[in-house]
Write a protein that holds these residues in place. Structure first.
Motif, short mmCIF file in Angstrom:
data_model
loop_
_atom_site.label_atom_id
_atom_site.label_comp_id
_atom_site.label_asym_id
_atom_site.label_seq_id
_atom_site.Cartn_x
_atom_site.Cartn_y
_atom_site.Cartn_z
N SER B 86 0.82 -1.20 0.00
CA SER B 86 0.00 0.00 0.00
C SER B 86 0.86 1.26 0.00
N LEU B 87 1.99 1.19 -0.72
CA LEU B 87 2.86 2.36 -0.83
C LEU B 87 2.54 3.11 -2.13
N ASP B 88 2.88 4.38 -2.18
CA ASP B 88 2.79 5.11 -3.43
C ASP B 88 4.15 5.02 -4.12
N GLU B 90 5.25 6.18 -6.81
CA GLU B 90 5.73 7.39 -7.50
C GLU B 90 6.32 8.40 -6.52
N THR B 92 8.93 9.06 -3.02
CA THR B 92 10.11 8.48 -2.38
C THR B 92 9.69 7.88 -1.04
N GLU B 95 8.89 10.62 1.32
CA GLU B 95 7.59 11.25 1.05
C GLU B 95 6.42 10.37 1.49
N ASN B 96 6.58 9.05 1.32
CA ASN B 96 5.55 8.15 1.81
C ASN B 96 5.39 8.28 3.32
N ASP B 98 6.31 10.87 5.13
CA ASP B 98 5.84 12.22 5.43
C ASP B 98 4.32 12.33 5.23
N PHE B 99 3.84 11.73 4.16
CA PHE B 99 2.40 11.72 3.88
C PHE B 99 1.65 11.08 5.05
N HIS B 100 2.17 9.94 5.48
CA HIS B 100 1.55 9.23 6.59
C HIS B 100 1.55 10.10 7.87
N ARG B 102 1.64 13.28 8.16
CA ARG B 102 0.69 14.39 8.06
C ARG B 102 -0.74 13.90 8.23
N LEU B 103 -1.05 12.72 7.67
CA LEU B 103 -2.40 12.18 7.82
C LEU B 103 -2.73 11.94 9.29
N TYR B 104 -1.71 11.57 10.07
CA TYR B 104 -1.94 11.32 11.49
C TYR B 104 -1.66 12.56 12.31
N ARG B 105 -1.51 13.68 11.65
CA ARG B 105 -1.36 15.00 12.29
C ARG B 105 -0.20 15.07 13.28
N ARG B 147 6.55 2.80 8.38
CA ARG B 147 5.44 3.74 8.23
C ARG B 147 4.33 3.43 9.26
#
Lengths: 249, 326
Positions: B86-88, B90, B92, B95-96, B98-100, B102-105, B147
């Motif tokens: 379940s990684l993106d 496209e 890095t 970034e994967n 970092d995205f996570h 941010r989603l968990y604030r 992650r």
């Protein structure tokens, strides 16, 4: 808000990285602009306004770019679902509405940029710069088209199993929307029985709005265009959010 | 308060009961394994516990949060590594992460520090700015585990964490998982159909088959239940072998294609007796082996089937579940 921004940011990063997609989706609009616009320019003159054909179809082609990019951006969540990434987003302690809005604004932003590239390129081919205010109006309509049709793409994707139906959507939803919108011909020159269909097509109001901004003339009052398109964007966002919420993985 | 408590958790898809009234509690700091063939209901159980799928009946709580009434509480308390990636690709690795975050604030400063620490923990800091699509299967798994830990979950779900990985990578991952459990005291629930994985990692194992738990205990206690060591005798005439085994110290006799499998305590001492007994009756022996029991034997003991022969057909069942789940 920060969650919407996070999802928007991911969309933008992916967009900026997919150079082949950016260039690939410029091909078709540029081709139409050059072949139809320049090819028919000397043959066709728009009645009433006396515009050249090239100048006439630029707003239509810009709208087309935004339309195609945004529908595709919306439908892309099917990839996210198939490649598993959507799960990562859905299991986080955030609402589906936030995810959907982030995707919508992300898709709308990339669609806007695609339209903007066409617009800037047209300036070099022969579009005359009318006024800054006119461009701002055109931008506004481009953003609204982007939001409305990314949301439409998400709504469709929420009901689709996989990408197999994509061709069907392109042929029976996206092309008719484009074809009926008055992007390539003036609405007034259509047979009387087709005109109501044109008026039902939300893109018509987008094209006319952009046309008003870029060339200063439009067949529909720009204020009406704005209200219809804004209402349609809001409506599609609600429908998209509702269907996305109901989607199971 | 237990880390996870499930009570009569049930999920049906049409006529199919994927998970059938399962109950268990997992204590804090435990590594708990759901062991069973593909299609047994492991992933469906995980999906319900992680709020991805609504149970048809029953209830469960994680870290004290009810999975139906307090979904956000549950989601903040858990980290998940899904069976499918379940990684993106496209983005890095950084970034994967970092995205996570941010989603968990997780606030910026702490997010960056945690990402650096976790990428170092799984040995990916050198490649953190490479796109995930250039990663190998093992690296992706490690990234997913890192992650899953970013928001400091109380419970980590690992759904078939080593599926499709080579033995060496699998060993590395096992070490990571053990270290996580020891150093951070994190509760881990993992599903697997690899017996050795469950045996090596888990404090307790629930053997799950056809949606129900058929046995639940420590791996050692489960293995003890089948009555000691396993003696396998291959013979041209297995029926005669089975018929002649009547000594009181034989706990269990079983026929498995062309061989006879016996369970007994202290097998080494009884081997001479078995051999002389068979020879005196003129029954041929092709081969004879003694080994400690594995969870494979336990599974066989409880279900009458080997977990491995299930795998091919089990995969189809799993696909079916998957489709019906949509």
């Amino acid at each position: 808000m920060d969650i919407i921004y996070t999802i928007w940011l991911r969309n933008i990063k992916r967009y900026l990285r997919s150079k082949s997609r950016i260039i690939g989706s410029l091909g078709m609009p540029l081709f139409m602009l050059l072949v139809l616009g320049l090819g028919l320019n000397s043959v066709v003159q728009i009645p009433d306004t006396g515009q050249g054909y090239f100048e006439f179809i630029i707003p239509g082609i810009v709208a087309m770019s935004v339309l195609f990019t945004s529908v595709f951006a919306g439908i892309q969540i099917i990839w996210d679902r198939q490649f598993g990434f959507l799960k990562e987003t859905l299991v986080a302690p955030i609402s589906r509405l936030e995810i959907m809005l982030g995707q919508t604004f992300g898709g709308a932003s990339t669609a806007f940029v695609q339209g903007l590239i066409i617009l800037v390129l047209s300036l070099f081919i022969g579009l005359s710069f009318s006024s800054a205010a006119g461009f701002v109006i055109a931008f506004l309509f481009m953003v609204l088209i982007g939001i409305a049709f990314t949301a439409l793409g998400i709504a469709i994707a929420s009901r689709m199993e996989d990408m197999h139906g994509f061709q069907l959507i392109m042929n029976f939803v996206v092309f008719p929307i484009f074809g009926l919108s008055g992007a390539l011909f003036p609405i007034s020159s259509l047979p009387a029985w087709v005109q109501p269909l044109t008026m039902l097509d939300p893109l018509t109001y987008g094209v006319e709005g952009i046309r008003y901004g870029l060339t200063g003339t439009a067949q529909i009052n720009p204020a009406v265009c704005f209200m219809v398109l804004a209402a349609f964007s809001a409506f599609m966002t609600i429908v998209g959010a509702w269907l996305f919420r109901k989607m199971s993985i | 308060m237990p880390a996870i408590a499930a009570e009569n958790l049930t999920r049906t898809f049409g006529d199919l009961t994927a998970v059938d009234r399962i109950s268990f509690t997992i204590e804090e700091g435990e590594i708990f394994g759901l062991l069973g063939p593909n299609g047994a209901g492991k992933t469906t159980t995980i999906s319900m516990l992680s709020t991805m799928l609504r149970p048809t009946a029953g209830k469960a709580s994680i870290n004290g949060y009810d999975i139906l009434r307090d979904q956000d509480g549950v989601r903040t308390s858990i980290g998940i590594v899904f069976q499918d990636q379940s990684l993106d690709e496209e983005l890095t690795a950084y970034e994967n992460m970092d995205f996570h975050g941010r989603l968990y604030r997780i606030p910026g400063e702490r997010r960056r520090a945690k990402i650096a620490g976790l990428l170092a923990l799984v040995g990916l800091q050198d490649r953190q700015h490479d796109l995930v699509k250039t990663y190998s299967g093992g690296m992706r798994r490690r990234l997913e585990i890192a992650r899953g830990l970013l928001h400091e979950p109380k419970v980590l779900f690992l759904d078939e964490p080593t599926l499709g990985l080579d033995p060496q990578t699998r060993n590395h991952l096992w070490e990571y998982i053990e270290r996580l459990n020891e150093e951070k005291g994190i509760t881990i629930i993992l599903t697997t159909h690899y017996m050795e994985e469950a045996d090596r990692l888990c404090d307790r194992v629930a053997i799950i088959d056809h949606g129900g738990i058929i046995a639940m205990d420590t791996p050692q206690a489960l293995k003890n239940q089948i009555g000691g060591d396993v003696v396998t005798i291959h013979s041209p005439d297995p029926d005669a072998v089975a018929g002649s085994m009547d000594a009181p110290w034989i706990a269990h006799i079983e026929r498995r294609d062309g061989s006879v499998v016996l369970s007994m305590q202290d097998a080494e001492q009884h081997i001479p007796g078995i051999v002389t007994g068979l020879v005196s009756r003129d029954i041929g022996i092709t081969s004879l082996s003694v080994r400690k029991p594995t969870l494979e034997d336990v599974f066989l003991h409880f279900t009458g089937r080997s977990i491995r022969e299930e795998t091919a057909s089990g995969r189809d069942v799993m696909r079916l579940y998957h489709r019906m789940g949509r």
